[in-house]
Design a protein around this motif. Structure first.
Motif, short mmCIF file in Angstrom:
data_model
loop_
_atom_site.label_atom_id
_atom_site.label_comp_id
_atom_site.label_asym_id
_atom_site.label_seq_id
_atom_site.Cartn_x
_atom_site.Cartn_y
_atom_site.Cartn_z
N HIS A 1 8.51 4.16 3.75
CA HIS A 1 8.70 4.25 2.30
C HIS A 1 9.37 5.57 1.93
O HIS A 1 10.30 5.61 1.12
N LEU B 1 3.73 6.99 3.81
CA LEU B 1 4.09 5.91 4.72
C LEU B 1 5.57 6.15 5.00
O LEU B 1 6.40 6.06 4.09
N MET C 1 11.21 6.89 -1.41
CA MET C 1 10.02 6.96 -2.27
C MET C 1 9.52 8.41 -2.28
O MET C 1 8.44 8.73 -1.79
N CYS D 1 5.47 9.28 -0.97
CA CYS D 1 4.58 8.39 -0.22
C CYS D 1 4.66 8.80 1.24
O CYS D 1 5.76 8.99 1.76
N PRO E 1 0.82 -1.21 0.00
CA PRO E 1 0.00 0.00 0.00
C PRO E 1 0.86 1.27 0.00
O PRO E 1 1.93 1.29 0.61
N HIS E 2 0.40 2.27 -0.70
CA HIS E 2 1.08 3.57 -0.74
C HIS E 2 0.05 4.69 -0.76
O HIS E 2 -1.08 4.49 -1.19
N ASN E 3 0.50 5.88 -0.37
CA ASN E 3 -0.31 7.06 -0.65
C ASN E 3 0.60 8.12 -1.27
O ASN E 3 1.78 7.85 -1.56
CU LIG Z 1 4.44 3.85 0.26
#
Ligand SMILES: [Cu+2]
Length: 534
Positions: free
Chosen positions: A506, A503, A511, A501, A442-444
């Protein structure tokens, strides 16, 4: 530590690999190794491997979800972060002072927990200012390492943004100043040092920043801070045997640390005494990795009135609101006298496969905060039917100016590089960005220095909860999200904003990327590099 390009699940997933073979023992009568014996040994080995894998999988399956629904005794009064409206200086600017320092808090029985923070060493005061005001925040770093303070959701010049290019060295004070020019919203602040954001936030560095409308906003919304307008900063933690925050455990899902204990404003098992018919909760997911899906324990609906960048066009009645790390939501809960209600996080819809979801909190149910209504509640006015102008900077006409693919701890196959500017955006031009996760994890996606209008999700019109201004959005696997974004004020071709991202594991793995706002027709410059960003 896992390297950026490796899947950390592979490194962490040791329970699924078979235990090492016992050391060979000497045999009195050495047997000849025949092909049959080898085959038999191989079969036994394979069976053992399968059995070990199955046992490991079963262990993972049974230990990787958490359900605290109905099991928490809410015995601690919810701490409300002190409200800080600053002071006026001679030029009419609103001046705040923040001190980043270590501290300790008695969060649960036993030893105090060592913490970091801005409010005597844990979390931070709620800063509050109105649109149109110029603010100054003096941030003094009394930690033992360089940090930064990023104003998440704030529109401000890149040099004031508090990303990794604005390090605050030990003993130094950084004093960013900007004019607030955006709608009323629930924003927040937290460190953003390159590669260390997760650690700094996990140790307790986070606070809320409320932007007000100078007109007071639509009438009828609860607005008494700490009474019927309550910050709810949600973080999940693990504790070790000495009551220290345990940053290293439960990393197995590849999203970073997932805690088994929920804190609200730094309070474990919190309750809030409700004294009005309607209570506005300003929900902030300040967790490193966990996505929550908030609802109320008896399933009653509530009114969603605001999201990241401000109030929704109109209240949206719902019984769930999902927030990934960094996202905010303002909800209004209506209660009857003397009743008790629990704010609960239900299993979030991560859009991930079965196993990934299981290992990344997708099956978890967590009780968050008990609301205790007094025997007599002060009447609250009905909610207004209209709250704010809907975002109207873009339209879903199929145009895409830029695409962001989230996968393999990278964005568009690149790892964050402080010296590389990934692209420039012309000042005053609206762009359409498409964000798509093609990853298992999962990522945002969060962009600094602006807010965006969601144009479409998977090709469809955005759901009601995504129809207001956003600055952080969850990206389910293989669901393209299109947003319209515009950078208004100031061009600075050499000082980047971040996109990443949220998170934090990450982000810290790289990221993340950098963009600058340029004058129309001009090219991005080069970032000045500082020392001390890890
Ligand atoms: Cu992520």
């Amino acid at each position: 530590m896992t390297k950026p390009h490796e899947d950390p699940r592979a490194a962490d997933a040791q329970p699924t690999t078979p235990p090492p073979a016992p050391p060979p023992t000497a045999s009195a009568t050495p047997r000849r190794l025949t092909r049959r014996r080898l085959l038999k040994a191989g079969l036994i080995g394979t069976s053992a491997t399968i059995a070990a894998c199955a046992a490991g999988a079963a262990w993972l399956w049974t230990t990787s979800d958490i359900d605290t629904a109905g099991t928490i005794r809410f015995v601690n009064r919810l701490a409300v972060p002190p409200l800080d409206t600053g002071r006026r200086d001679g030029s009419g600017r609103r001046v705040f002072d923040l001190r980043a320092a270590v501290g300790s808090r008695r969060l649960r029985p036993g030893r105090p927990t060592p913490t970091w923070g801005f409010d005597n060493g844990h979390l931070g005061p709620t800063l509050r200012a109105a649109r149109g005001e110029t603010v100054v925040v003096n941030v003094r770093n009394e930690l033992t390492e360089t940090t930064t303070v990023h104003w998440h959701g704030m529109h401000l010049p890149a040099s004031m943004d508090g990303g990794p290019h604005q390090p605050i060295r030990v003993g130094a004070t950084w004093s960013p100043s900007w004019r607030i020019d955006q709608p009323a919203a629930t924003l927040w602040y937290h460190p953003h040092p390159h590669g260390r954001t997760g650690q700094h936030v996990y140790r307790g560095m986070a606070g809320m920043f409320i932007v007000d409308d100078p007109s007071g906003g639509p009438p009828g919304l609860p607005g008494r801070y700490g009474v019927d307008d309550v910050p709810v900063i949600v973080q999940d933690k693990n504790f070790d045997g000495d009551n220290r925050f345990d940053e290293a455990s439960r990393l197995i899902g590849g999203v970073g640390v997932l805690g088994d204990t929920v804190l609200v404003n730094g309070t474990i098992a919190p309750y809030h005494d409700v004294t009005a018919e309607r209570t506005r909760l300003r929900l902030l997911n300040a967790s490193n990795a966990r996505t929550y899906r908030f609802g109320l324990s008896d399933g009653r609906p509530f009114a969603l009135v605001g999201t990241d960048g401000g109030l929704l066009p109109a209240p949206h009645t719902t019984d769930r609101i999902q927030l990934s790390p960094g996202e905010r939501a303002e909800i209004v809960v209506t209660m009857r006298p003397s009743e008790r209600l629990v704010l609960r996080s239900h299993p979030p819809e991560l859009g991930a496969d079965f196993w990934t979801s299981r290992l990344t909190g997708g099956d978890d149910t967590l009780d968050v905060l008990e609301l205790r209504a007094a025997p007599r509640l002060t009447p609250s006015p009905a909610l207004p039917g209209v709250l704010a102008e809907p975002p109207r900077i873009g339209s879903a006409d199929g145009r895409v100016d830029r695409r962001f693919e989230l996968a393999n701890f990278m964005i568009n196959d690149r790892v964050m590089d402080m010296s590389r500017i990934d692209f420039g955006v012309a000042r005053g031009v609206t762009e359409v960005w498409e964000i798509v996760s093609t990853d298992l994890l999962p990522h945002n996606f969060h962009a600094h220095g602006t807010r965006f209008q969601v144009l479409s999700v998977g090709g469809a019109a955005p759901p009601p909860e995504l129809r207001g201004w956003k600055d952080t959005i969850y990206a389910p696997r293989q669901v393209p999200i299109r947003v319209a974004v515009r950078f208004g004020d100031q061009a600075d071709p050499n000082t980047p904003y971040m996109f990443h991202c949220h998170l934090l594991y990450h982000e810290d793995q790289g990221m993340m990327g950098q963009f600058v706002v340029t004058e129309p027709g001009r090219s991005p410059g080069r970032p000045a590099l500082h020392d001390g960003h890890g």
